[in-house]
Write a protein that holds these residues in place. Structure first.
Motif, PDB file in Angstrom:
ATOM      1  N   CYS A   1       3.595 -11.003  -6.001  1.00 15.21           N
ATOM      2  CA  CYS A   1       3.553  -9.904  -5.476  1.00 15.21           C
ATOM      3  C   CYS A   1       3.364  -9.785  -3.776  1.00 15.21           C
ATOM      4  N   GLN A   2       2.190 -10.717  -3.530  1.00 14.45           N
ATOM      5  CA  GLN A   2       1.852 -10.891  -2.224  1.00 14.45           C
ATOM      6  C   GLN A   2       3.201 -11.364  -1.525  1.00 14.45           C
ATOM      7  N   GLU A   3       3.916 -12.151  -2.097  1.00 13.20           N
ATOM      8  CA  GLU A   3       5.257 -12.514  -1.374  1.00 13.20           C
ATOM      9  C   GLU A   3       6.380 -11.906  -1.419  1.00 13.20           C
ATOM     10  N   ASN A   4       6.213 -10.650  -2.100  1.00 10.65           N
ATOM     11  CA  ASN A   4       7.448  -9.730  -2.431  1.00 10.65           C
ATOM     12  C   ASN A   4       8.512 -10.326  -3.157  1.00 10.65           C
TER      13      ASN A   4
ATOM     14  N   LYS B   1      -1.813  -4.712  -8.108  1.00  9.67           N
ATOM     15  CA  LYS B   1      -1.155  -5.690  -7.161  1.00  9.67           C
ATOM     16  C   LYS B   1       0.338  -5.547  -7.466  1.00  9.67           C
ATOM     17  N   VAL B   2       0.498  -5.234  -8.965  1.00  7.40           N
ATOM     18  CA  VAL B   2       1.823  -5.036  -9.451  1.00  7.40           C
ATOM     19  C   VAL B   2       2.352  -3.477  -8.923  1.00  7.40           C
ATOM     20  N   VAL B   3       1.458  -2.679  -9.078  1.00  7.65           N
ATOM     21  CA  VAL B   3       1.866  -1.472  -8.344  1.00  7.65           C
ATOM     22  C   VAL B   3       2.240  -1.388  -7.067  1.00  7.65           C
ATOM     23  N   ALA B   4       1.433  -2.102  -6.334  1.00  4.39           N
ATOM     24  CA  ALA B   4       1.581  -2.059  -4.799  1.00  4.39           C
ATOM     25  C   ALA B   4       2.944  -2.946  -4.545  1.00  4.39           C
ATOM     26  N   GLY B   5       2.911  -3.989  -5.260  1.00  7.60           N
ATOM     27  CA  GLY B   5       4.227  -5.014  -4.953  1.00  7.60           C
ATOM     28  C   GLY B   5       5.386  -4.038  -5.114  1.00  7.60           C
ATOM     29  N   LEU B   6       5.620  -3.187  -6.276  1.00  4.82           N
ATOM     30  CA  LEU B   6       6.669  -2.249  -6.626  1.00  4.82           C
ATOM     31  C   LEU B   6       6.799  -1.166  -5.383  1.00  4.82           C
ATOM     32  N   CYS B   7       5.717  -0.548  -4.898  1.00  3.73           N
ATOM     33  CA  CYS B   7       5.472   0.347  -3.766  1.00  3.73           C
ATOM     34  C   CYS B   7       6.173  -0.379  -2.398  1.00  3.73           C
ATOM     35  N   ASP B   8       5.728  -1.499  -2.176  1.00  2.00           N
ATOM     36  CA  ASP B   8       6.235  -2.174  -0.985  1.00  2.00           C
ATOM     37  C   ASP B   8       7.856  -2.351  -0.967  1.00  2.00           C
ATOM     38  N   VAL B   9       8.408  -2.593  -2.238  1.00  2.00           N
ATOM     39  CA  VAL B   9       9.926  -2.591  -2.294  1.00  2.00           C
ATOM     40  C   VAL B   9      10.660  -1.114  -2.507  1.00  2.00           C
ATOM     41  N   HIS B  10       9.743  -0.333  -2.429  1.00  2.00           N
ATOM     42  CA  HIS B  10      10.273   1.247  -2.760  1.00  2.00           C
ATOM     43  C   HIS B  10      10.742   1.518  -4.302  1.00  2.00           C
TER      44      HIS B  10
ATOM     45  N   PHE C   1       9.313   3.249  -6.542  1.00  2.00           N
ATOM     46  CA  PHE C   1       8.140   3.800  -6.931  1.00  2.00           C
ATOM     47  C   PHE C   1       8.393   4.561  -8.445  1.00  2.00           C
ATOM     48  N   ARG C   2       9.523   4.786  -8.819  1.00  2.00           N
ATOM     49  CA  ARG C   2       9.512   5.246 -10.309  1.00  2.00           C
ATOM     50  C   ARG C   2       8.645   4.150 -11.255  1.00  2.00           C
ATOM     51  N   GLU C   3       9.377   2.939 -11.032  1.00  2.00           N
ATOM     52  CA  GLU C   3       8.700   1.847 -11.728  1.00  2.00           C
ATOM     53  C   GLU C   3       7.239   1.631 -11.741  1.00  2.00           C
ATOM     54  N   ALA C   4       6.790   1.894 -10.564  1.00  2.00           N
ATOM     55  CA  ALA C   4       5.288   1.804 -10.171  1.00  2.00           C
ATOM     56  C   ALA C   4       4.768   2.836 -11.041  1.00  2.00           C
ATOM     57  N   ALA C   5       5.375   4.216 -11.442  1.00  2.00           N
ATOM     58  CA  ALA C   5       4.656   5.198 -12.010  1.00  2.00           C
ATOM     59  C   ALA C   5       4.714   4.756 -13.457  1.00  2.00           C
ATOM     60  N   ASN C   6       5.770   4.204 -13.963  1.00  2.00           N
ATOM     61  CA  ASN C   6       5.919   3.860 -15.245  1.00  2.00           C
ATOM     62  C   ASN C   6       4.611   2.878 -15.682  1.00  2.00           C
ATOM     63  N   PHE C   7       4.560   1.814 -14.565  1.00  2.00           N
ATOM     64  CA  PHE C   7       2.952   1.042 -14.906  1.00  2.00           C
ATOM     65  C   PHE C   7       2.021   1.846 -14.908  1.00  2.00           C
ATOM     66  N   LEU C   8       1.857   2.934 -14.383  1.00  2.00           N
ATOM     67  CA  LEU C   8       0.517   3.711 -14.327  1.00  2.00           C
ATOM     68  C   LEU C   8       0.532   4.253 -15.802  1.00  2.00           C
ATOM     69  N   ASP C   9       1.527   4.839 -16.435  1.00  2.00           N
ATOM     70  CA  ASP C   9       1.477   5.241 -17.730  1.00  2.00           C
ATOM     71  C   ASP C   9       1.136   4.147 -18.675  1.00  2.00           C
ATOM     72  N   GLU C  10       1.950   3.201 -18.457  1.00  2.00           N
ATOM     73  CA  GLU C  10       1.675   1.816 -19.253  1.00  2.00           C
ATOM     74  C   GLU C  10       0.065   1.587 -19.298  1.00  2.00           C
ATOM     75  N   MET C  11      -0.399   1.623 -18.004  1.00  2.00           N
ATOM     76  CA  MET C  11      -1.789   1.191 -17.870  1.00  2.00           C
ATOM     77  C   MET C  11      -2.847   1.900 -18.937  1.00  2.00           C
TER      78      MET C  11
ATOM     79  N   GLY D   1       4.618   7.938  -2.434  1.00  2.00           N
ATOM     80  CA  GLY D   1       5.864   7.326  -2.489  1.00  2.00           C
ATOM     81  C   GLY D   1       6.735   7.997  -2.859  1.00  2.00           C
ATOM     82  N   LEU D   2       6.531   8.532  -4.104  1.00  2.00           N
ATOM     83  CA  LEU D   2       7.682   9.386  -4.800  1.00  2.00           C
ATOM     84  C   LEU D   2       7.881  10.509  -4.075  1.00  2.00           C
ATOM     85  N   CYS D   3       6.953  11.040  -3.346  1.00  2.00           N
ATOM     86  CA  CYS D   3       7.260  12.390  -2.384  1.00  2.00           C
ATOM     87  C   CYS D   3       8.034  11.864  -1.170  1.00  2.00           C
ATOM     88  N   ASP D   4       7.728  10.762  -0.612  1.00  2.00           N
ATOM     89  CA  ASP D   4       8.761  10.003   0.454  1.00  2.00           C
ATOM     90  C   ASP D   4      10.329  10.044  -0.221  1.00  2.00           C
TER      91      ASP D   4
END
Length: 467
Positions: free
Chosen positions: A301-304, A330-339, A341-351, A376-379
Motif C-alpha cells: 500500500c505504501q508503494e501504491n 492502510k488498505v483504505v488509505a491506499g485505495l483513497c490515494d489512487v482515487h 473511494f467506492r472500494e474504500a467505502a466497501n472495505f469500511l462496510d466489510e470491516m 474522497g467521495l464528496c470530491d
C-alpha cells in the motif's frame, strides 16, 4: 464409571493418560475418589498427573485445589509439581502467581532446590518483572543457591532486556568459566539477540564467529536474530546473504526468519522482493503468520501497489487471519490515494460486518478512515455513497470532522439533496457544534436554488418592504 473390586493407582493413571479430554480425565480421577470407602487412595503420582493435565489446559484454580488436597491427605508434594506450576504460570503470563506459590512451598513440606529458584527467576525475567527478578536473584545468592549454566543463562537474559545492562550481560558471560560453567548455544543466542535488538549487529556477528570457534553450531534462532538485526540497521542485502548462508549450511529458516526479513524489506520500499520471499516461504510449506501478511499489505500500500496488496489481503483472510483496524486503515488509505473511494467505502462496510468496530484504543483510527472516505467521495461528487458512509459513522458514534461536514453538505446541495444536507447540519447542532460559514453558505445556497423556496422568500421580502 464402574470400577473393579480392586483399584490401584497405576490403573487410574493409565486411564487418565489414555483420556485426551481433560474434563473427562478429571471425572475419572473424581470417580476413583468416590471409591475411598473401599480403601482405595490416590497416591502422589496420581495427583501429580491430574494436576499436570489441568495446568496444561491453564485450569489453575482446580489444580491448586488438588495441590491443597494433597497436603490435607498427608501426601508428600514433590517438587516437580511446583515446577509445573511455575512453568505454567510463566506460559500464562502470571509470574507473580509463580512467586506467591514459591513462597508457600514450605507449607507443603517441600524445600525448593535450585530448579525451583531458577524456574521462578525465569518466569519473572520472561515477563519483564525486572525489579522483582533482580531482587529474587539476590535472594537466591543469599540462600546459597549454586550457580550453573541454566541460572547464569537466565541472568544473562535479564541483563539483555535493556541496552543499559547489556555490557553487564557480556561481563557475566566472560566470567562463566570462573563458576565452572561453559556457555552453550542458548547463552550465545540470548546475547546475540540482545546485541541485535540494541543495534550492535557487528558485535553479534563476532559472537556468532566465536560460536564456530567453540564448535557450537548456530541454529535457526541464531540466524533469525542476526537477520532481524541487519533489517533493523537497514542492511537488507546483508540480511538476504545470511538467509542464503542458512540454506547453504542446511539450516531451515522458520516463519520468524522469513517474517523478519519480509517486514524489513517492506518497510524499506522493497515489497516486491518481500513477495518473492513469501513464495519461497510457502514453497517450504511454512504458513505465513499475521506479521508476514500485515508487513506485505502495509508495504505494498505504501508503494501504491494496491492491487497486489488486495490480493495478499484476500489470501490472508482465506488463511483465517483477521485484519485489524490498523491494517484496514492502510488498505483504505491506499485505495483513497489512487482515487478508488467506492472500494474504500466497501472495505469500511466489510470491516464493521467482520466485527472490527471502534473501541477506546482504535477510535482515532476509525475516525480518520471514515472521514477520509467521506471527503474522497464528496470530491468525486458521489453524494449518496458519501451520505451512507456518514450515516454509518453516526451509528458507530464517530464524529465527522468540520471539513467532512462542509464537503458533504456542499456535495448534497449540488445534487439537489438539500433535506439530507439539512439533516447533516441538524446533527451538528444536536452535537453542540456550530456549523461554520462554509456550511451555512452551502445549505442556504442549496435551499435558495429551489424555486418554491426562492419565490416564498422574495414574496416575504416584498411584504416586509410594504410594511
Amino acid at each position: 464409571m464402574k470400577w473393579p473390586r480392586t483399584i490401584t493407582p497405576q490403573h487410574v493413571q493409565k486411564l487418565i493418560r489414555a483420556e485426551r479430554d481433560v474434563r473427562k480425565a478429571v471425572l475419572i480421577f473424581d470417580s476413583a475418589t468416590a471409591e475411598y470407602s473401599s480403601g482405595y487412595r490416590h497416591d502422589a503420582n496420581t495427583f501429580s498427573l491430574i494436576i499436570s493435565r489441568l495446568l496444561a489446559a491453564n485450569q489453575f484454580e482446580p489444580a491448586l485445589h488438588l495441590l491443597n488436597r494433597m497436603r490435607d491427605e498427608n501426601l508428600d508434594c514433590p517438587e516437580r509439581v511446583f515446577v509445573s506450576f511455575f512453568k505454567s504460570y510463566s506460559r500464562a503470563h502470571r509470574p507473580l502467581d509463580a512467586l506467591r506459590l514459591f513462597q508457600k512451598m514450605r507449607e507443603f513440606n517441600c524445600s525448593p532446590s535450585p530448579i525451583s529458584y531458577v524456574s521462578v527467576f525465569d518466569a519473572l525475567v520472561s515477563e519483564n518483572q525486572m525489579n522483582l527478578a533482580h531482587r529474587f536473584y539476590r535472594f537466591m545468592r543469599k540462600m546459597g543457591v549454586s550457580q550453573n549454566v541454566v541460572s547464569i543463562n537466565v541472568l544473562i537474559k535479564a541483563l539483555c532486556k535493556s541496552a543499559d545492562t547489556l555490557d553487564s550481560a557480556l561481563r557475566v558471560f566472560r566470567k562463566m568459566g570462573d563458576h565452572g560453567c561453559v556457555p552453550d548455544c542458548y547463552t550465545y543466542n540470548t546475547l546475540i539477540n540482545g546485541l541485535c535488538s540494541s543495534g550492535k549487529v557487528g558485535e553479534a556477528e563476532e559472537l556468532m564467529k566465536e560460536m564456530g570457534e567453540r564448535n557450537i553450531e548456530p541454529t535457526v534462532v541464531t540466524y533469525s536474530c542476526i537477520i532481524h538485526g541487519f533489517c533493523k540497521a537497514g542492511q537488507f542485502d546483508d540480511a538476504v546473504k545470511r538467509l542464503d548462508e542458512m540454506n547453504a549450511r542446511g539450516i531451515e529458516p522458520n516463519v520468524v526468519t522469513f517474517s523478519s526479513l519480509i517486514d524489513g524489506l517492506c518497510k524499506s520500499g522493497r515489497s516486491l522482493q518481500g513477495l518473492e520471499l513469501l513464495g519461497k516461504m510457502t514453497s517450504k510449506r511454512l504458513a505465513p503468520n499475521m506479521i508476514t501478511y500485515s508487513s506485505l499489505v502495509s508495504g505494498l500500500c505504501q508503494e501504491n501497489k494496491i492491487q497486489e496488496a488486495l490480493e495478499i489481503l484476500d489470501r490472508m483472510k482465506l488463511q483465517g487471519w483477521k485484519p485489524d483496524a490498523g491494517l484496514y486503515k492502510k488498505v483504505v488509505a491506499g485505495l483513497c490515494d489512487v482515487h478508488r473511494f467506492r472500494e474504500a467505502a466497501n472495505f469500511l462496510d466489510e470491516m464493521i460486518l467482520s466485527g472490527v468496530i471502534p473501541n477506546r484504543v482504535t477510535r482515532g483510527v476509525h475516525t480518520s478512515m471514515q472521514n477520509m472516505v467521506v471527503q474522497g467521495l464528496c470530491d468525486k461528487e458521489d453524494a449518496n455513497r458519501a451520505f451512507m458512509v456518514y450515516q454509518n459513522m453516526r451509528a458507530l458514534g464517530i464524529s465527522a470532522e468540520p471539513r467532512s461536514c462542509n464537503a458533504l453538505v456542499d456535495c448534497l446541495c449540488k445534487k439537489g439533496e438539500v433535506f439530507k444536507a439539512a439533516g447533516v447540519v441538524s446533527d451538528l447542532l444536536d452535537d453542540g457544534r456550530a456549523p461554520d460559514e462554509c456550511t451555512w453558505n452551502a445549505i442556504v445556497s442549496g435551499f435558495w436554488g429551489r424555486r418554491k423556496v426562492r419565490e416564498a422568500a422574495e414574496l416575504m421580502q416584498i411584504e416586509l418592504i410594504k410594511s
